[in-house]
Design a protein around this motif. Structure first.
Motif, mmCIF file in Angstrom:
data_model
loop_
_atom_site.group_PDB
_atom_site.id
_atom_site.type_symbol
_atom_site.label_atom_id
_atom_site.label_comp_id
_atom_site.label_asym_id
_atom_site.label_seq_id
_atom_site.Cartn_x
_atom_site.Cartn_y
_atom_site.Cartn_z
ATOM 1 N N SER B 50 0.665 -1.139 -0.041
ATOM 2 C CA SER B 50 -0.092 -0.145 -0.092
ATOM 3 C C SER B 50 1.064 1.270 -0.015
ATOM 4 O O SER B 50 1.894 1.328 0.586
ATOM 5 C CB SER B 50 -0.905 -0.178 1.377
ATOM 6 N N ASP B 51 0.540 2.153 -0.968
ATOM 7 C CA ASP B 51 1.215 3.510 -1.091
ATOM 8 C C ASP B 51 1.128 4.227 0.321
ATOM 9 O O ASP B 51 2.140 4.570 0.963
ATOM 10 C CB ASP B 51 0.801 4.518 -1.900
ATOM 11 N N ARG B 52 -0.011 4.066 0.934
ATOM 12 C CA ARG B 52 0.027 5.141 2.324
ATOM 13 C C ARG B 52 0.311 4.460 3.494
ATOM 14 O O ARG B 52 0.438 5.081 4.305
ATOM 15 C CB ARG B 52 -1.679 5.179 2.272
ATOM 16 N N LEU B 53 0.106 3.056 3.580
ATOM 17 C CA LEU B 53 0.188 2.200 5.047
ATOM 18 C C LEU B 53 1.432 1.555 4.866
ATOM 19 O O LEU B 53 1.804 0.934 5.759
ATOM 20 C CB LEU B 53 -0.781 1.403 5.358
ATOM 21 N N GLY B 54 2.075 1.505 3.604
ATOM 22 C CA GLY B 54 3.392 0.239 3.398
ATOM 23 C C GLY B 54 2.776 -0.880 3.247
ATOM 24 O O GLY B 54 2.741 -1.337 2.109
ATOM 25 N N GLN B 55 2.141 -1.667 4.354
ATOM 26 C CA GLN B 55 1.478 -2.832 4.177
ATOM 27 C C GLN B 55 -0.036 -2.488 4.739
ATOM 28 O O GLN B 55 0.056 -2.009 5.658
ATOM 29 C CB GLN B 55 1.929 -3.988 4.750
ATOM 30 N N LYS B 56 -1.055 -3.409 3.858
ATOM 31 C CA LYS B 56 -2.342 -3.072 4.423
ATOM 32 C C LYS B 56 -3.138 -4.285 4.186
ATOM 33 O O LYS B 56 -2.763 -5.207 3.427
ATOM 34 C CB LYS B 56 -3.206 -1.928 3.569
#
Lengths: 152, 152
Positions: B50-56
């Protein structure tokens, strides 16, 4: 089946556990020790329409090839499961789960007085029977709802 | 993102819970009361890039529109989650989880002497604080590892 119809997409490398009885996917994850905290990329489809089973669950674990020993314990709750080892998007190996003789540290004995459920450093050990499991310490036999005994 | 890159496919009607912190999807399912046995068709992706969370993580529940109340309890473990209500493959409504004032019957009080954990017909009830929750019966405050308190 087109990609659009797949509930969970193809994986490049890893293990696909298919033909799990509908609703058992979370128990499968518990039994193979995956809860997401390890960072494994995992996809799960629950209650997906299936020709063979009516409804089935499917679990895909990326980047990890589960061993035969690891998947054999699945026979307790998902006897019809098929295991595909995937390499570079192709199925490299196909396995069926096989009933192991024994499962160690996977189930918790329902007998509260069993030595394995008291504060002793003893791992649970069950003999696998035709129609259930038998605790090797206190001889308690369990035939139903094995999923409820899966160690967290 | 192409269909091929999606870890879990699009749904026709239902609820998509996106931007769950990586590894929390099973706790999300537990908190909204889905374990597969109800027959709901559910797809789960864990530790997806995920761009926002790294991993989601991401959870898609088909054929069921979760209410704002149902998803608000997610704020306890997935404060960044976004909720999309999908109708005929289109996003019909977008929500963010909002911190509720109170959660009832969702968490188990860690105090073994609390009336809610004894054999009394009393549902657990926690006030939601800025940085944790407080049991409304015994005043126990919990700030960390709330996921461990989720009622099975």
């Amino acid at each position: 089946m087109s990609d659009h119809e797949l509930r969970v997409s193809k994986i490049r490398n890893g293990t696909v556990i298919d033909h799990i009885a509908g609703g058992q996917a979370l128990n499968v994850l518990a039994i193979i020790g995956i809860n997401g905290s390890g960072g494994d990329a995992v996809s799960v489809g629950m209650n997906v329409p299936s020709d063979r089973l009516g409804q089935k669950d499917i679990v895909k674990v990326e980047g990890r090839e589960l061993s035969q020993d690891e998947v054999d314990v699945l026979s307790l709750i998902a006897p019809a499961a098929t295991i595909n080892i995937v390499r570079d998007f192709d199925v490299a190996e196909k396995h069926r789960v096989e009933r192991p003789d024994q499962v160690v540290g996977v189930l918790e004995c329902p007998n509260r007085h069993c030595i394995t459920t008291e504060d002793e450093p003893v791992q649970s050990r069950f003999e696998v029977l035709e129609d259930g499991v038998r605790c090797e310490f206190c001889d308690t036999i369990v035939r139903e709802d094995l999923a409820k005994l899966i160690v967290d």
